[in-house]
Every structure is written in structure tokens, then in C-alpha cells.
Enzyme design. Structure first.
Site, PDB file in Angstrom:
ATOM      1  CE1 TYR A 142      -5.054   5.456 -82.741  1.00 46.13           C
ATOM      2  CE2 TYR A 142      -2.831   5.628 -81.872  1.00 46.13           C
ATOM      3  CZ  TYR A 142      -4.105   5.077 -81.813  1.00 46.13           C
ATOM      4  OH  TYR A 142      -4.427   4.152 -80.842  1.00 46.13           O
ATOM      5  CG  ASP A 237      -4.533   3.731 -90.988  1.00 41.49           C
ATOM      6  OD1 ASP A 237      -3.967   3.748 -89.883  1.00 41.49           O
ATOM      7  OD2 ASP A 237      -5.755   3.477 -91.115  1.00 41.49           O
ATOM      8  CE  LYS A 265     -11.457   5.292 -86.626  1.00 41.62           C
ATOM      9  NZ  LYS A 265     -11.710   5.418 -85.184  1.00 41.62           N
TER      10      LYS A 265
HETATM   11  P1  KE4 Z   1      -8.592   1.151 -83.288  1.00 40.04           P
HETATM   12  O1  KE4 Z   1      -7.531   0.196 -82.801  1.00 40.04           O
HETATM   13  O2  KE4 Z   1      -8.866   2.288 -82.275  1.00 40.04           O
HETATM   14  O3  KE4 Z   1      -9.864   0.437 -83.746  1.00 40.04           O
HETATM   15  O4  KE4 Z   1      -8.048   1.863 -84.606  1.00 40.04           O
HETATM   16  C1  KE4 Z   1      -6.809   2.519 -84.554  1.00 40.04           C
HETATM   17  C2  KE4 Z   1      -6.728   3.515 -85.708  1.00 40.04           C
HETATM   18  C3  KE4 Z   1      -5.940   3.220 -86.802  1.00 40.04           C
HETATM   19  N1  KE4 Z   1      -5.844   4.064 -87.857  1.00 40.04           N
HETATM   20  C4  KE4 Z   1      -6.544   5.227 -87.870  1.00 40.04           C
HETATM   21  C5  KE4 Z   1      -6.405   6.141 -89.052  1.00 40.04           C
HETATM   22  C6  KE4 Z   1      -7.375   5.584 -86.781  1.00 40.04           C
HETATM   23  O5  KE4 Z   1      -8.054   6.745 -86.811  1.00 40.04           O
HETATM   24  C7  KE4 Z   1      -7.473   4.724 -85.669  1.00 40.04           C
HETATM   25  C8  KE4 Z   1      -8.314   5.057 -84.449  1.00 40.04           C
HETATM   26  N2  KE4 Z   1      -8.813   6.393 -84.377  1.00 40.04           N
HETATM   27  C9  KE4 Z   1      -9.064   6.938 -83.049  1.00 40.04           C
HETATM   28  C10 KE4 Z   1      -9.663   8.337 -83.264  1.00 40.04           C
HETATM   29  N3  KE4 Z   1      -8.683   9.340 -83.148  1.00 40.04           N
HETATM   30  C11 KE4 Z   1      -9.905   6.041 -82.207  1.00 40.04           C
HETATM   31  C12 KE4 Z   1     -10.429   6.696 -80.946  1.00 40.04           C
HETATM   32  C13 KE4 Z   1      -9.773   6.161 -79.689  1.00 40.04           C
HETATM   33  O6  KE4 Z   1      -8.534   5.946 -79.700  1.00 40.04           O
HETATM   34  O7  KE4 Z   1     -10.514   5.956 -78.699  1.00 40.04           O
END
Ligand code: KE4
Length: 427
Positions: A142, A237, A265
């Protein structure tokens, strides 16, 4: 009716699904989401006043523990000087220099406000730099919710992407190819078929969005070789793995230098900071220097940067990752031992401060093996642990996170709850 129930009912009247991010809705595990009122160290409390040992840590940011006094102090001091200026600040320079120091593959960096924004911008930059359209991602990874990343493996030889979300035009998905994680042969074949059309390969070098899944060294080395050979951008990523699996991220563990890295994060310490960076010759294609446009009102926000800088300072304390890794390993080994004693088919793994738990005999080595795990068993275990005051990720397809505040006593309390929970499963 519990306070969580009444808040959830009320939330659903004004916000779709009652949440501002889908995974929080407990749809995968069932039941009522817990509305958190406050957090401190390894704990947070719900609207009914119940305390939980927290193993999501805001999905990674809370690596030094919730409400760390030094981080709160830094945020309060920054906020007292104003919240946002829309003009450059010294703090952004300090953050950029710190990231470049800690992640040597990053020569220049641009701060943004979310991982989605960072990955989306980095991919636009890679396309701008190479003049190519195709991007390769991997099933189960993701990279945020930008249109071209909401793509699943297509059918047919070239695995052109099909949208996974309504609202994404097929045309927005067709330039994304979805391959299998840890499948070197497929990567080789795709590059030999169309290497000169590929702008970038984006990968979670330690995956955490299908549960924890380690890339094999061969997989990442193949990626590195093929991108170099064909002039494609290799993009790690590390929004989740960055400063989580090691101070230098997964790239420092594997000894592989990507061309670009996406971060988030931990670098915000719980406030909205994310970033993308890499080779200076590529980053200089970005506006205002170059033709690739990217912008953000709150990019480099001074209060968020203060939280991030304070967090980055704490994680550089000597022995921070040795301790974090030891606590996480103690947790996963203890869980495996408890499951074995209860006769429950279970396995677990940890990389630095992130971990995976699997209701399958062996630790999965690819997406298909993860999907073959016993989801119903996970859901039963999740709720038994929640009742026992331990908050795991509310999905069988997410990783878990340990903080520096998860002491031996906290891990031991977790393992006691796990023994009771596994016993319920075995009954
Ligand atoms: P954000 O847009 O949620 O800040 O980041 C997206 C993203 C991009 N790349 C990786 C590897 C990530 O893990 C994430 C976001 N992770 C999720 C956890 N599975 C965020 C939790 C959520 O979507 O509420």
C-alpha cells in the site's frame, strides 16, 4: 450502551462509517471501534475509561511512546510561536538535514503532510525525470490512496492494473502494473518485455500493509539491478519501515540504495509530516527549480516538524533500536510459545520495532501464503485480547508496532493476556 457504542452511533451520522480512515472502523474484525480519549507511553484509554496496551501506536508514529514529555514540550514551544506561516522556517532545514544524515541515499528531500502525498509526488517526479509512464507496484503493498496506486493485479500476461476503488478511471490505472511480491522471475520478464517504458518500481522493502512480510534480499537486489540497467527509478516506500525497522530504515538492513525513498509516520512523531527524497539530480526536477509541480499549504509545518525532530532526537539515543528490537522479539517469541502450549496453529515474525502474527503454521513468504492464513482465528484472538486490555491492529492484514515504552512488564502482561486468549481459541 457503552460510551464507545454511543459515540460510534453518533459518529456515523456525520462521518461515513463513523471514521476518518476505514481501517479504524473494525469492519475486518467486527464489533465497535474504541474511541480513544488519551494515550501515554504504551497505553491508551477508551471512552469507557478502559486501558489498553497499544500495539498500533498510530500505525507507527508513536515509536517513543505516546505523549512523550520531550515531544509534548517541543510541540507546546513551537505552537506558542504560531501554528503555520506558509513561509520557510529554519526547522524545515534542520529536518531535511537530519533526514539526509540518517538516510544516506537521500541527498535532497521535500516535506509533505501524508504518506499518500509523498508517494504520489515521488511517482510524479519519477515520471517527470524519466519521461516514461509505466509504474510497477506489488500486490499487497500500500502506498496511500492516490488514484494510480489503488490498482490490483490485472488479468493477462502484462498484468496491467485494474482499479481497486470506485471513482478511479481505468485510464488512471492502466499505467500501473501489479506484480507478485518476492517473485524475481516475474520482475525479470516484465523488464525484458518493456523495461524502456518503466518510470519506476515502488516497493515496501519490509511490507506492513498485508501484515508483516519481509522482502528477500534477492528480490530487492534484482529490482536494483533491473532499474539501473533500464533507467527506471527504484523507489522504496519506507513510510512504515523508515526509522521503524532500523535507524536507517529497511534500506540499511538490506544494504541497497534506492534512487528515491518515501517517508512518513515516525518523522512526524504523531503529527502530519511525511517526505520524499533521493538523488539530488532527480529532486532538482521539482518546482520551483524544475518542471515537475508539487506543493502543499502545510508542508513542513513548524509544529509538526517540532514533534518529528524531537522524536528523531530520541530514537538516536545509543541502544534505542537494540532495545526496541529485543522487546519486539520477546513479544513475538512469547506469543508463539503461548500458542504452541495451547495447540493453536500460529507463527510470528518481527523486524526491529514492527511485527506480524499469523494463524498459520509457518511465517508467510508471499502474499498468497498470507491470504491463506486463518482470518476467523485472528478475529477471535483480536477480540479476546481486546477484552483482556490489549489492542492489536484490527485486521489480520496489518502489522503491529512496539514502542520504547513497551517494557518487560508490559510485554509480560501482554503474554499473560495471550495465554488466556489462545486457551479460549483452543477450547
Ligand atoms: P498516509 O497517507 O496514511 O499518511 O500514508 C499512506 C501510506 C503509504 N505507504 C505506506 C507503506 C503506508 O503504510 C501508508 C499508510 N499505512 C496505513 C497502515 N496500514 C495507515 C493507516 C490508515 O490507513 O488509517
Amino acid at each position: 450502551m457503552s460510551q464507545n457504542d454511543s459515540l460510534f452511533a453518533r459518529a456515523q451520522r456525520s462521518t461515513p462509517g463513523g471514521v476518518n480512515s476505514p481501517v479504524r472502523a473494525f469492519r475486518s474484525v467486527g464489533g465497535t471501534p474504541r474511541f480513544i480519549t488519551r494515550a501515554e507511553g504504551p497505553y491508551f484509554w477508551d471512552a469507557d475509561g478502559k486501558r489498553y496496551i497499544d500495539y498500533i501506536g498510530s500505525w507507527g508514529p508513536a515509536i517513543v511512546g505516546h505523549a512523550h514529555p520531550e515531544v509534548i514540550k517541543a510541540v507546546q514551544a513551537a505552537a506558542a510561536n504560531g501554528l503555520s506561516f506558509g513561509a520557510p522556517t529554519e526547522g524545515e532545514i534542520l529536518m531535511a538535514e537530519e533526514i539526509c544524515k540518517l538516510v544516506p541515499s537521500i541527498e535532497m528531500v521535500r516535506l509533505v503532510s501524508s504518506g499518500t502525498e509523498a508517494a504520489m509526488s515521488a511517482l510524479r517526479l519519477a515520471r517527470g525525470v524519466t519521461g516514461r509512464d509505466m509504474v510497477i507496484k506489488f500486490e499487497g503493498c500500500y502506498h496511500g490512496h492516490a488514484d494510480s496506486m489503488l490498482v490490483k493485479a490485472g488479468s493477462g500476461l502484462l498484468t496491467f492494473g485494474n482499479p481497486t476503488s470506485a471513482g478511479v478511471p481505468a485510464d488512471f490505472a492502466k499505467h500501473t502494473m501489479v506484480l507478485d511480491y518476492n517473485d524475481c522471475a516475474q520482475l525479470e520478464e516484465t523488464f525484458s518485455n518493456m523495461g524502456d517504458r518503466i518510470a519506476a518500481v515502488i516497493v515496501e522493502p519490509v511490507a506492513g500493509n498485508m501484515n508483516l512480510l519481509r522482502a528477500t534480499s534477492e528480490f530487492l537486489q534484482t529490482m536494483r539491478r533491473l532499474c539501473t540497467q533500464h533507467g527506471a527509478v527504484l523507489m522504496f516506500d519506507e513510510v512504515m519501515s523508515g526509522f521503524r525497522v532500523a535507524l536507517g530504515g529497511a534500506q540499511s538492513l538490506y544494504g541497497i540504495q534506492p534512487d528515491m525513498t518515501v517517508l512518513g509516520k515516525v518523522i512526524g512523531g504523531g503529527l502530519p509530516v511525511a517526505a520524499f527524497g533521493g538523488r539530488a539530480d532527480m529532486m532538482k526536477h521539482l518546482a520551483p527549480l524544475g518542471p515537475v509541480y508539487q506543493a502543499g499549504t502545510l508542508s513542513g509545518n513548524p509544529v509538526a516538524v517540532a514533534a518529528g525532530m524531537s522524536t528523531l532526537k530520541i530514537i538516536q539515543q545509543p541502544g534505542f533500536y537494540d532495545k526496541l528490537g529485543a522487546q519486539t522479539r520477546k513479544l513475538v517469541d512469547g506469543l508463539a510459545a503461548a500458542a504452541k502450549d495451547a495447540g493453536v496453529a500460529f507463527s510470528s515474525d518481527a523486524v526491529g520495532g514492527m511485527f506480524g502474527i499469523y494463524f498459520s503454521e509457518q511465517v508467510p513468504e508471499n502474499y498468497a501464503q498470507i491470504m491463506a492464513g486463518n482470518k476467523e482465528r485472528f478475529n477471535q484472538f483480536f477480540h479476546a485480547m481486546l477484552d483482556a486490555g490489549v489492542y492489536l491492529a484490527p485486521s489480520a492484514f496489518e502489522a503491529g508496532f512496539v514502542s520504547a515504552m513497551h517494557s518487560d512488564a508490559v510485554i509480560d502482561e501482554t503474554l499473560a493476556a495471550a495465554r488466556g486468549s489462545f486457551a479460549k481459541l483452543a477450547a
